[in-house]
Design a protein around this motif. Structure first.
Motif, short mmCIF file in Angstrom:
data_model
loop_
_atom_site.label_atom_id
_atom_site.label_comp_id
_atom_site.label_asym_id
_atom_site.label_seq_id
_atom_site.Cartn_x
_atom_site.Cartn_y
_atom_site.Cartn_z
N GLU A 11 -5.52 -11.83 4.02
CA GLU A 11 -6.19 -12.28 5.24
C GLU A 11 -7.59 -11.68 5.36
O GLU A 11 -8.51 -12.33 5.90
N LEU A 12 -7.77 -10.46 4.89
CA LEU A 12 -9.06 -9.78 5.03
C LEU A 12 -10.10 -10.25 4.02
O LEU A 12 -11.30 -10.14 4.26
N LEU A 13 -9.65 -10.75 2.88
CA LEU A 13 -10.58 -11.15 1.83
C LEU A 13 -11.39 -12.37 2.25
O LEU A 13 -10.84 -13.38 2.69
N ASP A 14 -12.70 -12.25 2.12
CA ASP A 14 -13.59 -13.38 2.35
C ASP A 14 -14.84 -13.20 1.50
O ASP A 14 -14.93 -12.26 0.69
N ASP A 15 -15.82 -14.06 1.67
CA ASP A 15 -17.01 -14.05 0.81
C ASP A 15 -17.92 -12.85 1.05
O ASP A 15 -18.84 -12.62 0.27
N PHE A 42 -22.87 -1.12 5.98
CA PHE A 42 -21.63 -1.70 5.48
C PHE A 42 -20.54 -1.72 6.56
O PHE A 42 -20.52 -0.88 7.46
N ASN A 43 -19.66 -2.70 6.45
CA ASN A 43 -18.51 -2.82 7.34
C ASN A 43 -17.28 -2.30 6.61
O ASN A 43 -17.04 -2.69 5.46
N VAL A 44 -16.52 -1.46 7.26
CA VAL A 44 -15.33 -0.90 6.65
C VAL A 44 -14.10 -1.41 7.40
O VAL A 44 -13.99 -1.25 8.61
N ARG A 45 -13.19 -2.03 6.65
CA ARG A 45 -11.96 -2.55 7.26
C ARG A 45 -10.76 -2.00 6.50
O ARG A 45 -10.81 -1.82 5.26
N TYR A 46 -9.69 -1.74 7.23
CA TYR A 46 -8.51 -1.09 6.64
C TYR A 46 -7.36 -2.07 6.45
O TYR A 46 -7.03 -2.84 7.36
N ILE A 47 -6.75 -2.01 5.27
CA ILE A 47 -5.59 -2.84 4.96
C ILE A 47 -4.36 -2.17 5.57
O ILE A 47 -4.14 -0.97 5.39
N ARG A 48 -3.57 -2.94 6.28
CA ARG A 48 -2.39 -2.38 6.92
C ARG A 48 -1.38 -1.84 5.89
O ARG A 48 -1.39 -2.24 4.72
N THR A 49 -0.51 -0.97 6.37
CA THR A 49 0.50 -0.34 5.52
C THR A 49 1.88 -0.80 5.93
O THR A 49 2.19 -0.87 7.13
N LEU A 50 2.74 -1.11 4.96
CA LEU A 50 4.12 -1.47 5.25
C LEU A 50 4.94 -0.20 5.48
O LEU A 50 4.54 0.90 5.07
N PRO A 51 6.09 -0.31 6.11
CA PRO A 51 6.91 0.88 6.40
C PRO A 51 7.31 1.67 5.17
O PRO A 51 7.59 2.87 5.27
#
Length: 372
Positions: A130-134, A110-119
């Motif tokens: 942007e990260l969401l895909d099929d 599996f590939n693990v990607r992290y969603i950025r955090t706002l301040p």
């Protein structure tokens, strides 16, 4: 003042726990009358928890707590979804029982990607888009952060993920349930622990919209829908339902009172040199830093005044690394190293808050020579 780590059980909860141990000690899987009576009580507790959470159409699988629930959800759902995609998205703010499991699943392809955090400590919804895909099959974001208390936009995420029907959306609701009201409808699964809302330790639940993607990660006798084997902790389950009911009935008054405590502490430290309060959200968790000192030093110094707080989550407080949540919201290393977490509960009294404030001022004076 470390109630995000665990809370003191309500007296009524302890009484319920003991009564069930005495009167309904039969195994819920036994087919004799005593077993059937125990099973009936178990199912009543299951229904009550779901009703209290507004999730009447969901299933409730009893576990030992949120860590086990997170493990079951992540491991079993990913294995179920593997033919359809290999990408997992999670926030940078997650508890180790989410991050470490997701990272371990890399070994299974599996590939693990992290969603950025706002301040402000919330997830960056634009970056999630942007990260969401099929190839994405699993998204997990905690409801309330356990370090700074930020509330994540769960409803907004549910709406966004409707466009991606093969994505399983998991929420670690450990720091939210019983403390603030949130709408979890549309979430695919969520984890809770009773001891976070004045229940006993060793009982929690994995609540799922559909049990079909879930499967056992430890094998045994097929208990709990064949998802979590082992003799069910009936006294824990019944007392957890009791704890949730009491928390729900007292939540509004408790939340108002704890908000006042939170404001009082912030106002009391606002003029202290080199003390920085991190962005927050819920009233029961606040994170502040004695910049230039070490968090462990501050914790120990407060301990000499009989005030007990933590540096990070209790599950990770002994790890010698910078906290991921504070890094994600942009705190500098000195701020992170000097941070402590103060956490209230519905049982916290104003006199205790006053003692906390007195101790914070005393410690600030004691270690003032190291503060930047």
């Amino acid at each position: 003042m470390d109630n995000a780590a665990t809370t003191r059980p309500y007296d009524d909860v302890l009484e319920t726990y003991m009564n069930v141990n005495k009167m309904y000690y039969a195994n819920t899987s036994s087919i004799h009358q005593a077993g059937r009576e125990a099973a009936k009580l178990l199912e009543a507790s299951r229904r009550q928890i779901l009703d209290l959470m507004g999730l009447g159409g969901y299933d409730c699988i009893f576990t030992s707590g949120a860590t086990e629930s997170n493990n079951i959800a992540i491991q079993s759902v990913l294995r179920h979804k593997k033919p359809f995609g290999r990408t997992v998205l999670l926030s940078e703010l997650e508890h180790p029982s989410v991050i470490n499991v997701a990272e371990a699943m890399k070994d299974e392809g599996f590939n693990v990607r992290y969603i950025r955090t706002l301040p402000d400590g919330t997830v960056d919804m634009a970056h999630l888009g942007e990260l969401l895909d099929d190839d994405v099959v699993f998204v997990t974001v905690m409801a309330v952060n356990n370090i700074v208390g930020t509330i994540q936009p769960i409803r907004e995420m549910v709406r966004m993920l409707k466009a991606y029907p093969k994505v399983h959306f998991h929420v670690d609701a450990t720091q939210a349930v019983g403390k603030i009201r949130m709408d979890y409808r549309g979430v695919d699964s969520l984890s809770i622990s009773a001891h976070k809302f004045h229940g006993v330790k060793g009982i929690g639940a994995l609540i799922a919209r559909e049990a079909e993607p879930l499967s056992a990660i430890a094998y045994g006798g097929g208990h709990e829908r064949n998802i979590r084997s082992g003799t069910v902790n009936l006294p824990g389950a019944v007392s957890m339902a009791r704890a949730l009911r009491i928390s729900d009935e007292t939540l509004d008054a408790a939340e108002k009172r704890v908000y006042a405590y939170n404001r009082k502490v912030k106002e009391a430290v606002s003029g202290l040199h080199a003390v920085q309060v991190q962005p927050g959200g819920v009233p029961h968790i606040m994170n502040l830093s004695f910049t230039g000192a070490k968090g462990e030093v501050v914790v120990n110094a407060l301990g000499t005044h009989d005030i007990f707080v933590s540096t990070t989550s209790a599950c990770a407080s002994k790890l010698k690394k910078l906290n991921e949540t504070l890094l994600a919201i942009g705190c500098t290393q000195p701020v992170i190293e000097g941070s402590i977490r103060i956490s209230f509960s519905s049982q916290t009294e104003e006199a205790e808050v006053d003692r906390l404030i007195t101790a914070l001022h005393a410690v600030h004076t004691e270690i003032g020579d190291v503060l930047k």
